[in-house]
Scaffold this motif. Structure first.
Motif, PDB file in Angstrom:
ATOM      1  N   THR A 115     -19.660  17.481  26.197  1.00 41.84           N
ATOM      2  CA  THR A 115     -19.515  17.244  24.754  1.00 41.84           C
ATOM      3  C   THR A 115     -18.505  18.201  24.133  1.00 41.84           C
ATOM      4  O   THR A 115     -17.965  17.923  23.069  1.00 41.84           O
ATOM      5  CB  THR A 115     -20.864  17.406  24.026  1.00 41.84           C
ATOM      6  N   GLU A 116     -18.270  19.341  24.790  1.00 41.98           N
ATOM      7  CA  GLU A 116     -17.300  20.313  24.297  1.00 41.98           C
ATOM      8  C   GLU A 116     -15.939  20.176  24.984  1.00 41.98           C
ATOM      9  O   GLU A 116     -15.059  21.002  24.771  1.00 41.98           O
ATOM     10  CB  GLU A 116     -17.828  21.737  24.522  1.00 41.98           C
ATOM     11  N   PHE A 117     -15.800  19.168  25.801  1.00 42.12           N
ATOM     12  CA  PHE A 117     -14.555  18.911  26.510  1.00 42.12           C
ATOM     13  C   PHE A 117     -14.144  20.095  27.398  1.00 42.12           C
ATOM     14  O   PHE A 117     -12.967  20.422  27.518  1.00 42.12           O
ATOM     15  CB  PHE A 117     -13.422  18.575  25.527  1.00 42.12           C
ATOM     16  N   SER A 118     -15.150  20.719  28.017  1.00 42.37           N
ATOM     17  CA  SER A 118     -14.863  21.817  28.947  1.00 42.37           C
ATOM     18  C   SER A 118     -15.640  21.639  30.255  1.00 42.37           C
ATOM     19  O   SER A 118     -15.972  22.608  30.935  1.00 42.37           O
ATOM     20  CB  SER A 118     -15.221  23.166  28.314  1.00 42.37           C
ATOM     21  N   GLU A 119     -15.922  20.395  30.599  1.00 40.75           N
ATOM     22  CA  GLU A 119     -16.681  20.090  31.797  1.00 40.75           C
ATOM     23  C   GLU A 119     -15.967  20.547  33.064  1.00 40.75           C
ATOM     24  O   GLU A 119     -16.596  20.819  34.084  1.00 40.75           O
ATOM     25  CB  GLU A 119     -16.933  18.575  31.874  1.00 40.75           C
ATOM     26  N   GLU A 120     -14.623  20.673  32.981  1.00 39.51           N
ATOM     27  CA  GLU A 120     -13.867  21.077  34.159  1.00 39.51           C
ATOM     28  C   GLU A 120     -14.283  22.457  34.662  1.00 39.51           C
ATOM     29  O   GLU A 120     -14.129  22.765  35.859  1.00 39.51           O
ATOM     30  CB  GLU A 120     -12.357  21.062  33.869  1.00 39.51           C
ATOM     31  N   ASN A 121     -14.831  23.293  33.801  1.00 40.05           N
ATOM     32  CA  ASN A 121     -15.229  24.632  34.227  1.00 40.05           C
ATOM     33  C   ASN A 121     -16.342  24.593  35.267  1.00 40.05           C
ATOM     34  O   ASN A 121     -16.251  25.232  36.315  1.00 40.05           O
ATOM     35  CB  ASN A 121     -15.671  25.463  33.019  1.00 40.05           C
ATOM     36  N   ILE A 122     -17.386  23.826  34.984  1.00 45.17           N
ATOM     37  CA  ILE A 122     -18.484  23.761  35.947  1.00 45.17           C
ATOM     38  C   ILE A 122     -18.093  22.915  37.151  1.00 45.17           C
ATOM     39  O   ILE A 122     -18.555  23.154  38.277  1.00 45.17           O
ATOM     40  CB  ILE A 122     -19.783  23.239  35.282  1.00 45.17           C
ATOM     41  N   MET A 123     -17.227  21.936  36.959  1.00 44.49           N
ATOM     42  CA  MET A 123     -16.733  21.150  38.096  1.00 44.49           C
ATOM     43  C   MET A 123     -15.967  22.042  39.069  1.00 44.49           C
ATOM     44  O   MET A 123     -16.127  21.947  40.281  1.00 44.49           O
ATOM     45  CB  MET A 123     -15.850  20.008  37.600  1.00 44.49           C
ATOM     46  N   PRO A 177      -4.666  29.713  53.292  1.00 36.66           N
ATOM     47  CA  PRO A 177      -5.891  29.250  52.631  1.00 36.66           C
ATOM     48  C   PRO A 177      -7.149  29.536  53.446  1.00 36.66           C
ATOM     49  O   PRO A 177      -7.162  29.365  54.669  1.00 36.66           O
ATOM     50  CB  PRO A 177      -5.665  27.735  52.498  1.00 36.66           C
ATOM     51  N   THR A 178      -8.195  29.980  52.763  1.00 38.36           N
ATOM     52  CA  THR A 178      -9.502  30.190  53.373  1.00 38.36           C
ATOM     53  C   THR A 178     -10.569  29.664  52.423  1.00 38.36           C
ATOM     54  O   THR A 178     -10.268  29.235  51.308  1.00 38.36           O
ATOM     55  CB  THR A 178      -9.775  31.688  53.646  1.00 38.36           C
ATOM     56  N   SER A 179     -11.818  29.730  52.857  1.00 34.16           N
ATOM     57  CA  SER A 179     -12.912  29.263  52.014  1.00 34.16           C
ATOM     58  C   SER A 179     -13.138  30.183  50.809  1.00 34.16           C
ATOM     59  O   SER A 179     -13.931  29.862  49.920  1.00 34.16           O
ATOM     60  CB  SER A 179     -14.206  29.158  52.836  1.00 34.16           C
ATOM     61  N   HIS A 180     -12.446  31.320  50.774  1.00 36.11           N
ATOM     62  CA  HIS A 180     -12.595  32.261  49.663  1.00 36.11           C
ATOM     63  C   HIS A 180     -11.302  32.392  48.840  1.00 36.11           C
ATOM     64  O   HIS A 180     -11.143  33.365  48.094  1.00 36.11           O
ATOM     65  CB  HIS A 180     -13.019  33.631  50.191  1.00 36.11           C
ATOM     66  N   THR A 181     -10.436  31.424  48.963  1.00 38.17           N
ATOM     67  CA  THR A 181      -9.157  31.455  48.246  1.00 38.17           C
ATOM     68  C   THR A 181      -9.342  31.590  46.737  1.00 38.17           C
ATOM     69  O   THR A 181      -8.566  32.277  46.071  1.00 38.17           O
ATOM     70  CB  THR A 181      -8.341  30.195  48.563  1.00 38.17           C
ATOM     71  N   PHE A 182     -10.384  30.949  46.194  1.00 37.83           N
ATOM     72  CA  PHE A 182     -10.550  30.901  44.739  1.00 37.83           C
ATOM     73  C   PHE A 182     -11.666  31.817  44.224  1.00 37.83           C
ATOM     74  O   PHE A 182     -12.144  31.621  43.108  1.00 37.83           O
ATOM     75  CB  PHE A 182     -10.819  29.460  44.294  1.00 37.83           C
ATOM     76  N   ASP A 183     -12.083  32.784  45.012  1.00 39.82           N
ATOM     77  CA  ASP A 183     -13.220  33.623  44.601  1.00 39.82           C
ATOM     78  C   ASP A 183     -12.980  34.309  43.254  1.00 39.82           C
ATOM     79  O   ASP A 183     -13.863  34.324  42.385  1.00 39.82           O
ATOM     80  CB  ASP A 183     -13.506  34.680  45.668  1.00 39.82           C
ATOM     81  N   ASP A 184     -11.805  34.908  43.069  1.00 43.53           N
ATOM     82  CA  ASP A 184     -11.515  35.592  41.806  1.00 43.53           C
ATOM     83  C   ASP A 184     -11.513  34.614  40.637  1.00 43.53           C
ATOM     84  O   ASP A 184     -12.029  34.916  39.551  1.00 43.53           O
ATOM     85  CB  ASP A 184     -10.162  36.306  41.878  1.00 43.53           C
ATOM     86  N   ALA A 185     -10.935  33.437  40.865  1.00 46.82           N
ATOM     87  CA  ALA A 185     -10.883  32.426  39.811  1.00 46.82           C
ATOM     88  C   ALA A 185     -12.274  31.902  39.492  1.00 46.82           C
ATOM     89  O   ALA A 185     -12.627  31.702  38.321  1.00 46.82           O
ATOM     90  CB  ALA A 185      -9.974  31.269  40.248  1.00 46.82           C
ATOM     91  N   GLN A 186     -13.087  31.699  40.514  1.00 44.08           N
ATOM     92  CA  GLN A 186     -14.448  31.215  40.286  1.00 44.08           C
ATOM     93  C   GLN A 186     -15.247  32.214  39.466  1.00 44.08           C
ATOM     94  O   GLN A 186     -15.981  31.830  38.545  1.00 44.08           O
ATOM     95  CB  GLN A 186     -15.159  30.954  41.620  1.00 44.08           C
ATOM     96  N   LEU A 187     -15.099  33.487  39.775  1.00 45.85           N
ATOM     97  CA  LEU A 187     -15.810  34.521  39.022  1.00 45.85           C
ATOM     98  C   LEU A 187     -15.347  34.543  37.566  1.00 45.85           C
ATOM     99  O   LEU A 187     -16.165  34.686  36.647  1.00 45.85           O
ATOM    100  CB  LEU A 187     -15.583  35.894  39.662  1.00 45.85           C
ATOM    101  N   GLN A 188     -14.042  34.380  37.348  1.00 47.72           N
ATOM    102  CA  GLN A 188     -13.538  34.403  35.980  1.00 47.72           C
ATOM    103  C   GLN A 188     -14.069  33.213  35.177  1.00 47.72           C
ATOM    104  O   GLN A 188     -14.448  33.362  34.006  1.00 47.72           O
ATOM    105  CB  GLN A 188     -12.012  34.388  35.973  1.00 47.72           C
ATOM    106  N   ILE A 189     -14.136  32.042  35.789  1.00 44.05           N
ATOM    107  CA  ILE A 189     -14.656  30.863  35.091  1.00 44.05           C
ATOM    108  C   ILE A 189     -16.157  30.982  34.871  1.00 44.05           C
ATOM    109  O   ILE A 189     -16.680  30.591  33.810  1.00 44.05           O
ATOM    110  CB  ILE A 189     -14.313  29.581  35.880  1.00 44.05           C
ATOM    111  N   TYR A 190     -16.874  31.540  35.838  1.00 39.99           N
ATOM    112  CA  TYR A 190     -18.310  31.774  35.667  1.00 39.99           C
ATOM    113  C   TYR A 190     -18.549  32.696  34.475  1.00 39.99           C
ATOM    114  O   TYR A 190     -19.422  32.445  33.628  1.00 39.99           O
ATOM    115  CB  TYR A 190     -18.869  32.393  36.953  1.00 39.99           C
ATOM    116  N   THR A 191     -17.769  33.775  34.406  1.00 35.17           N
ATOM    117  CA  THR A 191     -17.900  34.729  33.297  1.00 35.17           C
ATOM    118  C   THR A 191     -17.547  34.083  31.970  1.00 35.17           C
ATOM    119  O   THR A 191     -18.191  34.338  30.947  1.00 35.17           O
ATOM    120  CB  THR A 191     -16.993  35.944  33.545  1.00 35.17           C
ATOM    121  N   LEU A 192     -16.532  33.224  31.971  1.00 34.53           N
ATOM    122  CA  LEU A 192     -16.146  32.514  30.758  1.00 34.53           C
ATOM    123  C   LEU A 192     -17.289  31.635  30.262  1.00 34.53           C
ATOM    124  O   LEU A 192     -17.614  31.638  29.069  1.00 34.53           O
ATOM    125  CB  LEU A 192     -14.904  31.659  31.034  1.00 34.53           C
ATOM    126  N   MET A 193     -17.920  30.888  31.167  1.00 35.58           N
ATOM    127  CA  MET A 193     -19.033  30.035  30.771  1.00 35.58           C
ATOM    128  C   MET A 193     -20.204  30.875  30.272  1.00 35.58           C
ATOM    129  O   MET A 193     -20.872  30.518  29.293  1.00 35.58           O
ATOM    130  CB  MET A 193     -19.477  29.155  31.948  1.00 35.58           C
TER     131      MET A 193
END
Length: 221
Positions: A115-123, A177-193
């Motif tokens: 509803t807030e048009f930010s569903e991409e964060n949790i996706m 590329p590894t399975s942890h390529t986006f770890d920093d980005a994931q943490l930043q989006i988690y913190t944002l949410m």
């Protein structure tokens, strides 16, 4: 300096828009393309070069991508999550961690983000969780590419908001590329949410109505 950077950014976006148009044209004419045609000479991960030659993906890659997207958009994102108990729903207000550990909580929170048009964060967060479970190197590389195109690329409608430091880390990680390529980005989006969307959800009419509905006695038969 700011105007020079902006002009460079515009040129980069134009280059990739032209490249995307080239790929679409190539796909539309694949039926007449010789089977021995060579692949494009390079693929730009970070959207920071002037390369306009993109690889036209094989049918197998397209199938893999569709399968991954269905899995990411479906059960993994908890749209079909079980109905929460009143105790479970109330516990979400104690911490964002409790909300995210609850399958029902993630599903309800995703509906609110929509509803807030930010569903991409949790996706994006869920896509990273799925990536970290993968051990096959070939599959990891394919998933990394898909996540980059879906959530990191400046051309994606689902691009998540990341600062320049994290983007630089991602671009370096994309070299291997590894399975942890986006770890920093994931943490930043988690913190944002956690700091932004979670407090609003806790104070929203949607959460209040959910609690009320769960606490109401069931209708008599």
């Amino acid at each position: 300096m700011g105007s020079e950077w902006l002009e460079m950014r515009k040129r980069q976006m134009q280059v990739h828009q032209d490249a995307a148009a080239t790929v679409l044209h190539a796909r539309s004419t694949m039926g007449t393309t010789p089977s021995n045609a060579s692949n494009a000479c390079c693929f730009c991960w970070c959207c920071c070069c002037s390369c306009s030659c993109l690889t036209v993906r094989s049918d197998e890659e397209t199938i893999q991508r569709a399968t991954f997207e269905r899995r990411t958009d479906g059960a993994a994102l908890c749209d079909d999550s079980p109905k929460p108990t009143p105790e479970d729903a109330r516990s979400w207000s104690t911490s964002f961690e409790k909300l995210m550990k609850s399958a029902a909580g993630r599903g309800c929170f995703r509906q609110f983000l929509r509803t807030e048009f930010s569903e991409e964060n949790i996706m994006f967060w869920f896509a990273c969780e799925e990536l970290k479970k993968e051990t096959n190197k070939v599959v990891v590389e394919e998933k990394v590419r898909q996540i980059y195109e879906d959530f990191i690329s400046i051309l994606s409608p689902k691009e998540v908001s990341l600062d320049s430091r994290v983007r630089d880390v991602i671009n370096r990680n994309m070299l291997e590329p590894t399975s942890h390529t986006f770890d920093d980005a994931q943490l930043q989006i988690y913190t944002l949410m956690q700091r932004d969307s979670y407090p609003r959800y806790m104070n929203s009419a949607a959460y209040a109505e959910l609690l009320k509905a769960l606490e109401e006695p069931p209708p008599e038969a």
